[in-house]
Write a protein that holds these residues in place. Structure first.
Motif, PDB file in Angstrom:
ATOM      1  N   ASP A  94      45.618  36.480  30.507  1.00  0.00           N
ATOM      2  CA  ASP A  94      44.825  36.796  29.324  1.00  0.00           C
ATOM      3  C   ASP A  94      44.713  35.610  28.365  1.00  0.00           C
ATOM      4  OD1 ASP A  94      45.740  40.321  28.952  1.00  0.00           O
ATOM      5  OD2 ASP A  94      44.098  39.330  30.006  1.00  0.00           O
ATOM      6  N   ASP A  95      45.567  34.606  28.531  1.00  0.00           N
ATOM      7  CA  ASP A  95      45.456  33.417  27.663  1.00  0.00           C
ATOM      8  C   ASP A  95      44.081  32.778  27.770  1.00  0.00           C
ATOM      9  OD1 ASP A  95      48.888  32.264  28.200  1.00  0.00           O
ATOM     10  OD2 ASP A  95      48.027  33.729  26.817  1.00  0.00           O
ATOM     11  N   CYS A  96      43.457  32.931  28.933  1.00  0.00           N
ATOM     12  CA  CYS A  96      42.141  32.322  29.143  1.00  0.00           C
ATOM     13  C   CYS A  96      41.057  32.950  28.286  1.00  0.00           C
ATOM     14  CB  CYS A  96      41.710  32.470  30.602  1.00  0.00           C
ATOM     15  SG  CYS A  96      42.773  31.629  31.729  1.00  0.00           S
ATOM     16  N   GLY A 155      31.372  31.301  25.055  1.00  0.00           N
ATOM     17  CA  GLY A 155      31.217  32.458  25.937  1.00  0.00           C
ATOM     18  C   GLY A 155      32.263  33.521  25.649  1.00  0.00           C
ATOM     19  N   ILE A 156      33.507  33.095  25.469  1.00  0.00           N
ATOM     20  CA  ILE A 156      34.585  34.034  25.157  1.00  0.00           C
ATOM     21  C   ILE A 156      34.353  34.663  23.792  1.00  0.00           C
ATOM     22  CG2 ILE A 156      37.056  34.221  24.680  1.00  0.00           C
ATOM     23  CD1 ILE A 156      37.448  32.026  26.811  1.00  0.00           C
ATOM     24  N   LEU A 157      33.896  33.866  22.847  1.00  0.00           N
ATOM     25  CA  LEU A 157      33.592  34.395  21.511  1.00  0.00           C
ATOM     26  C   LEU A 157      32.545  35.495  21.611  1.00  0.00           C
ATOM     27  CD1 LEU A 157      33.722  34.242  18.390  1.00  0.00           C
ATOM     28  CD2 LEU A 157      32.011  32.425  18.511  1.00  0.00           C
ATOM     29  N   ILE A 158      31.514  35.263  22.398  1.00  0.00           N
ATOM     30  CA  ILE A 158      30.461  36.272  22.564  1.00  0.00           C
ATOM     31  C   ILE A 158      31.034  37.540  23.181  1.00  0.00           C
ATOM     32  CG2 ILE A 158      28.384  36.831  23.888  1.00  0.00           C
ATOM     33  CD1 ILE A 158      27.526  33.876  23.470  1.00  0.00           C
ATOM     34  N   VAL A 162      38.557  43.171  25.795  1.00  0.00           N
ATOM     35  CA  VAL A 162      38.362  42.278  26.937  1.00  0.00           C
ATOM     36  C   VAL A 162      39.751  41.928  27.451  1.00  0.00           C
ATOM     37  CG1 VAL A 162      37.416  40.085  27.756  1.00  0.00           C
ATOM     38  CG2 VAL A 162      36.290  41.293  25.868  1.00  0.00           C
ATOM     39  N   ARG A 163      40.045  42.229  28.710  1.00  0.00           N
ATOM     40  CA  ARG A 163      41.372  41.917  29.227  1.00  0.00           C
ATOM     41  C   ARG A 163      41.312  41.813  30.750  1.00  0.00           C
ATOM     42  NH1 ARG A 163      44.964  46.892  30.515  1.00  0.00           N
ATOM     43  NH2 ARG A 163      43.407  48.422  31.152  1.00  0.00           N
ATOM     44  N   PHE A 164      42.330  41.153  31.290  1.00  0.00           N
ATOM     45  CA  PHE A 164      42.464  41.107  32.736  1.00  0.00           C
ATOM     46  C   PHE A 164      43.352  42.261  33.185  1.00  0.00           C
ATOM     47  CE2 PHE A 164      40.193  37.524  34.167  1.00  0.00           C
ATOM     48  CZ  PHE A 164      40.239  36.559  33.172  1.00  0.00           C
ATOM     49  N   VAL A 165      42.925  42.886  34.251  1.00  0.00           N
ATOM     50  CA  VAL A 165      43.712  43.939  34.872  1.00  0.00           C
ATOM     51  C   VAL A 165      44.187  43.390  36.210  1.00  0.00           C
ATOM     52  CG1 VAL A 165      43.677  46.270  35.813  1.00  0.00           C
ATOM     53  CG2 VAL A 165      42.333  45.730  33.776  1.00  0.00           C
ATOM     54  N   HIS A 166      45.476  43.189  36.355  1.00  0.00           N
ATOM     55  CA  HIS A 166      45.979  42.642  37.618  1.00  0.00           C
ATOM     56  C   HIS A 166      46.709  43.723  38.385  1.00  0.00           C
ATOM     57  CE1 HIS A 166      44.817  38.597  36.800  1.00  0.00           C
ATOM     58  NE2 HIS A 166      45.481  38.548  35.670  1.00  0.00           N
ATOM     59  N   THR A 167      46.476  43.751  39.676  1.00  0.00           N
ATOM     60  CA  THR A 167      47.266  44.643  40.524  1.00  0.00           C
ATOM     61  C   THR A 167      47.848  43.812  41.657  1.00  0.00           C
ATOM     62  OG1 THR A 167      45.485  45.199  42.051  1.00  0.00           O
ATOM     63  CG2 THR A 167      45.637  46.503  40.042  1.00  0.00           C
ATOM     64  N   ASP A 168      49.001  44.238  42.148  1.00  0.00           N
ATOM     65  CA  ASP A 168      49.636  43.497  43.236  1.00  0.00           C
ATOM     66  C   ASP A 168      48.823  43.600  44.513  1.00  0.00           C
ATOM     67  OD1 ASP A 168      52.936  44.423  42.090  1.00  0.00           O
ATOM     68  OD2 ASP A 168      51.686  42.688  41.623  1.00  0.00           O
ATOM     69  N   ASN A 169      48.068  44.686  44.639  1.00  0.00           N
ATOM     70  CA  ASN A 169      47.328  44.899  45.889  1.00  0.00           C
ATOM     71  C   ASN A 169      46.051  44.088  45.963  1.00  0.00           C
ATOM     72  OD1 ASN A 169      49.212  46.817  46.548  1.00  0.00           O
ATOM     73  ND2 ASN A 169      48.027  48.498  45.651  1.00  0.00           N
ATOM     74  N   CYS A 170      45.643  43.548  44.842  1.00  0.00           N
ATOM     75  CA  CYS A 170      44.298  42.977  44.781  1.00  0.00           C
ATOM     76  C   CYS A 170      44.370  41.500  44.462  1.00  0.00           C
ATOM     77  CB  CYS A 170      43.508  43.736  43.709  1.00  0.00           C
ATOM     78  SG  CYS A 170      41.817  43.204  43.553  1.00  0.00           S
ATOM     79  N   PRO A 171      44.024  40.627  45.410  1.00  0.00           N
ATOM     80  CA  PRO A 171      43.993  39.213  45.077  1.00  0.00           C
ATOM     81  C   PRO A 171      42.846  38.936  44.111  1.00  0.00           C
ATOM     82  CG  PRO A 171      43.037  39.574  47.235  1.00  0.00           C
ATOM     83  CD  PRO A 171      43.558  40.907  46.780  1.00  0.00           C
TER      84      PRO A 171
END
Lengths: 111, 107
Positions: free
Chosen positions: A59-61, A76-79, A87-96
Motif C-alpha cells: 500500500d506504500d505505493c 495518478g494516485i492523487l486522482i 483505494v487499497r491492495f488486497v493480497h491473498t496467498d493464493n493469488c500471485p
C-alpha cells in the motif's frame, strides 16, 4: 439512481489511472501484461478490483502523493484518491500478482 | 489524438484534439517542449480535447515548469468537460492560468 455524467467520468479516469500504473510500473510497459477488471457492488459501494500478475507491491505505493501538484509524479494516485472513497491492495496467498481494490459510495438512492 | 499548431498575437498555440493519455502523451510532450524553445509564450487550446489523464497533465506541468524557468507564459484555454474535471481533481486549475478561449489572451 445512477451516477451522474461527472461522477462516471471521474470513475473512468480513476480506473484509467490505476490501469496505467499497472502497465508502467507493474509490467514495465510490456504490451502483453494482463489486467482483469472486476466490478461489483455491496449495499454501500461500487467496487472495482484490478487484477494483475506483476510483482507484488504494498500500500506504500498508493499512499504517497506530491506535496505540490508541480512536483513530478503522483498525479495518478492523487486522482484515484480524490475520486474513490477507498483505494487499497488486497493480497491473498493464493493469488500471485496484485489486486487493487477501489470503492466508491453508490449514488444515495441505492443505499 | 491529434494536434496542430498556430500563432496568435505573440503566442504559439497548441491545439489538442481527442484524447491525451499514456499512449500518446509523449508526442504532446515533444511538441510542447519544442514550442517552448521558441522563446514565445504557449497557449494550450483544450476546446476540442475530450479526455486527458495524469500523463497528459504531467506533460503540461513539465511544460509549465520549463516556461517559468525561461520567463515564458503557458496558458490553458477553453478547458471544459472531463479535461476540466481533471484539472480540478488535481487542483492544477489553481496553478495554471486559464482563459475561456484563445482569443481572450491578453497581449
Amino acid at each position: 439512481m445512477a451516477y451522474s455524467e461527472k461522477e462516471t467520468n471521474a470513475i473512468v479516469l480513476a480506473i484509467d489511472e490505476a490501469s496505467s500504473n499497472i502497465m508502467r510500473y507493474g509490467y514495465k510497459n510490456c504490451i502483453d501484461g494482463e489486467i482483469m477488471i472486476e466490478i461489483s457492488t455491496d449495499h454501500q459501494h461500487a467496487i472495482f478490483r484490478l487484477h494483475d500478475h506483476a510483482q507484488q507491491v504494498t500500500d506504500d505505493c498508493i499512499k504517497a502523493t506530491p506535496s505540490s501538484p508541480l512536483e513530478p509524479g503522483g498525479l495518478g494516485i492523487l486522482i484515484m484518491q480524490e475520486v474513490m472513497d477507498s483505494v487499497r491492495f488486497v493480497h491473498t496467498d493464493n493469488c500471485p500478482g496484485n489486486i487493487l481494490e477501489m470503492r466508491i459510495n453508490l449514488p444515495k438512492e441505492n443505499h | 489524438m491529434s494536434f496542430k499548431c498556430s500563432e496568435h498575437l505573440n503566442y504559439n498555440v497548441l491545439h489538442l484534439t481527442g484524447e491525451v493519455d499514456l499512449s500518446n502523451s509523449s508526442e504532446v510532450r515533444k511538441r510542447l517542449l519544442e514550442l517552448l524553445e521558441e522563446s514565445k509564450g504557449v497557449i494550450v487550446d483544450f476546446s476540442e480535447l475530450d479526455y486527458i489523464d495524469s500523463s497528459g497533465m504531467a506533460t503540461l506541468v513539465e511544460g509549465l515548469n520549463l516556461a517559468k524557468k525561461n520567463s515564458l507564459a503557458l496558458v490553458i484555454a477553453a478547458a471544459n468537460g472531463a479535461p476540466l474535471q481533471v484539472l480540478e481533481l488535481t487542483r492544477l486549475n489553481q496553478v495554471f492560468t486559464m482563459i475561456d478561449s484563445v482569443e481572450d489572451i491578453e497581449e
